[in-house]
Motif scaffolding. Structure first.
Motif, mmCIF file in Angstrom:
data_model
loop_
_atom_site.group_PDB
_atom_site.id
_atom_site.type_symbol
_atom_site.label_atom_id
_atom_site.label_comp_id
_atom_site.label_asym_id
_atom_site.label_seq_id
_atom_site.Cartn_x
_atom_site.Cartn_y
_atom_site.Cartn_z
ATOM 1 N N ASP A 191 -7.510 1.506 -5.923
ATOM 2 C CA ASP A 191 -7.803 0.148 -5.462
ATOM 3 C C ASP A 191 -8.403 -0.737 -6.560
ATOM 4 O O ASP A 191 -9.328 -0.320 -7.274
ATOM 5 C CB ASP A 191 -8.780 0.179 -4.274
ATOM 6 C CG ASP A 191 -8.107 0.663 -3.003
ATOM 7 O OD1 ASP A 191 -6.869 0.601 -2.918
ATOM 8 O OD2 ASP A 191 -8.834 1.106 -2.088
ATOM 9 N N ASN A 228 0.815 -1.213 0.000
ATOM 10 C CA ASN A 228 0.000 0.000 0.000
ATOM 11 C C ASN A 228 0.853 1.268 0.000
ATOM 12 O O ASN A 228 0.335 2.366 -0.165
ATOM 13 C CB ASN A 228 -0.942 0.014 1.214
ATOM 14 C CG ASN A 228 -2.063 -0.995 1.044
ATOM 15 O OD1 ASN A 228 -2.461 -1.286 -0.081
ATOM 16 N ND2 ASN A 228 -2.553 -1.534 2.139
ATOM 17 N N ARG A 239 -11.552 -1.366 6.536
ATOM 18 C CA ARG A 239 -12.001 -0.802 5.258
ATOM 19 C C ARG A 239 -13.208 -1.541 4.703
ATOM 20 O O ARG A 239 -13.209 -2.770 4.662
ATOM 21 C CB ARG A 239 -10.871 -0.879 4.242
ATOM 22 C CG ARG A 239 -11.198 -0.185 2.937
ATOM 23 C CD ARG A 239 -10.052 -0.294 1.966
ATOM 24 N NE ARG A 239 -10.314 -1.314 0.984
ATOM 25 C CZ ARG A 239 -9.381 -1.850 0.207
ATOM 26 N NH1 ARG A 239 -8.130 -1.466 0.308
ATOM 27 N NH2 ARG A 239 -9.699 -2.765 -0.671
ATOM 28 N N HIS A 295 -4.143 6.678 -4.103
ATOM 29 C CA HIS A 295 -3.661 6.919 -2.743
ATOM 30 C C HIS A 295 -2.446 6.060 -2.449
ATOM 31 O O HIS A 295 -2.127 5.133 -3.205
ATOM 32 C CB HIS A 295 -4.769 6.688 -1.708
ATOM 33 C CG HIS A 295 -5.361 5.317 -1.769
ATOM 34 N ND1 HIS A 295 -6.360 4.990 -2.655
ATOM 35 C CD2 HIS A 295 -5.077 4.180 -1.080
ATOM 36 C CE1 HIS A 295 -6.680 3.714 -2.495
ATOM 37 N NE2 HIS A 295 -5.916 3.194 -1.555
ATOM 38 N N HIS A 299 -1.547 3.976 -5.753
ATOM 39 C CA HIS A 299 -2.442 3.045 -6.458
ATOM 40 C C HIS A 299 -3.884 3.507 -6.352
ATOM 41 O O HIS A 299 -4.256 4.269 -5.458
ATOM 42 C CB HIS A 299 -2.322 1.630 -5.876
ATOM 43 C CG HIS A 299 -2.797 1.515 -4.451
ATOM 44 N ND1 HIS A 299 -2.026 1.912 -3.377
ATOM 45 C CD2 HIS A 299 -3.978 1.087 -3.927
ATOM 46 C CE1 HIS A 299 -2.691 1.711 -2.262
ATOM 47 N NE2 HIS A 299 -3.899 1.221 -2.556
HETATM 48 FE FE LIG Z 1 -5.552 1.112 -1.355
#
Ligand SMILES: [Fe+2]
Ligand SMILES: O=C(O)CCC(=O)C(=O)O
Length: 281
Positions: free
Chosen positions: A98, A92, A267, A252, A96
């Motif tokens: 998602d 992360n 998440r 992000h 990127h």
């Molecule tokens: Fe992400």
């Protein structure tokens, strides 16, 4: 409570005050949705959402996604747990968007900070509309005709994520289920109609209409351009903070700069639709 929206950066982000996300009503849901469309990522302090409230909030945007690799909460399979003491979260710490390795990348996410290290662990978000608008019109026109391949293998290399036989099996399964996909390099926002620069370093591997060398050169330029300081913000978390981002028009990166300290995030991910490009009329 009266709602207050404070912008963080002229291109992206706002903090919303005066809302309790555990107690939503039609008006607050509408306010949240329009703030997200306008600001692309929105933040709420001191929320302490239950898993059920997090699911409920995320479901106001659409159906929820079950991640092929990350573990989820026992009582809420739609809420994934990102725990630095249980997983390798280094992937992360790379810009990127998602799950663009799928045909229908997520619409957005609701992320809550559960445990935050004393130092570090900030997350950065960049605006794909601001990045696109800042390109020359020649380059904008060139990009509008192009497509890019996105591949799950780029962010989850087997050498790092397949260290035990079980992990390897799980990963190979995910690879089989998620062959590389093709998306437009410039996508139209399904709600605002805006043009969005839609390649990301995490998953985009190739611009299909160019030679490998030209593709590498253009992608490297775009990866760097997309996340320039003026197009991104940096969020320093407090426990109980909630962020909602529009995954159709942002990228992000979660900084992995806290060594062995413990960081836990929850998440919920909202399903999206097939990215497309439609010329503005
Ligand atoms: Fe992400
Ligand atoms: O841990 C974070 O701040 C964000 C991690 C991430 O990339 C995500 O949840 O999609």
């Amino acid at each position: 409570m009266s709602l207050q929206i404070k912008e963080i950066n002229p291109n992206i982000g706002a903090i919303i005050e005066g809302l309790d996300l555990n107690q939503l009503n039609d008006q607050s849901i509408q306010d949240i949705h329009s703030a997200l469309l306008k600001h692309q990522v929105i933040f709420f302090r001191k929320q302490q959402l239950t898993a059920q409230s997090q699911v409920q909030l995320a479901k106001t945007f659409g159906t929820l996604h079950i991640h092929p690799i990350y573990p989820s909460m026992d009582d809420a399979p739609e809420v994934i747990v990102l725990d630095s003491h249980r997983q390798d979260l280094r992937d992360n710490d790379l810009w990127h968007t998602d799950v663009t390795f799928s045909q229908t990348p997520p619409l957005g996410c609701v992320l809550q900070a559960i445990k935050i290290p004393e130092f570090g662990g900030d997350t950065l978000w960049a605006s794909g509309t601001a990045a696109f608008n800042a390109l020359t019109s020649d380059l904008q026109n060139k990009l509008r005709g192009l497509t890019a391949t996105h591949d799950i293998r780029k962010s989850f290399p087997i050498e790092r994520f397949g260290t035990t036989p079980e992990d390897r099996e799980r990963l190979e399964n995910s690879f089989r289920k998620n062959p590389p996909v093709v998306h437009p390099v410039v996508r139209s926002h399904p709600e605002t109609g805006e043009d969005i620069l839609f390649v990301n370093e995490g998953f985009s591997t190739r611009i299909n209409e160019l030679s490998e060398a030209e593709s590498d050169e253009l992608l490297n330029f775009l990866f760097e351009h997309a996340v320039k300081e003026e197009f991104h913000l940096r969020w320093t978390w407090q426990e109980g903070d909630v962020a909602i981002w529009d995954n159709r028009c942002t990228q992000h990166k979660a900084l992995f700069d806290y060594g062995d300290a413990h960081r836990i995030m929850h998440r919920a991910t909202v399903n999206g639709s097939i990215p497309y490009f439609k010329k503005a009329s």
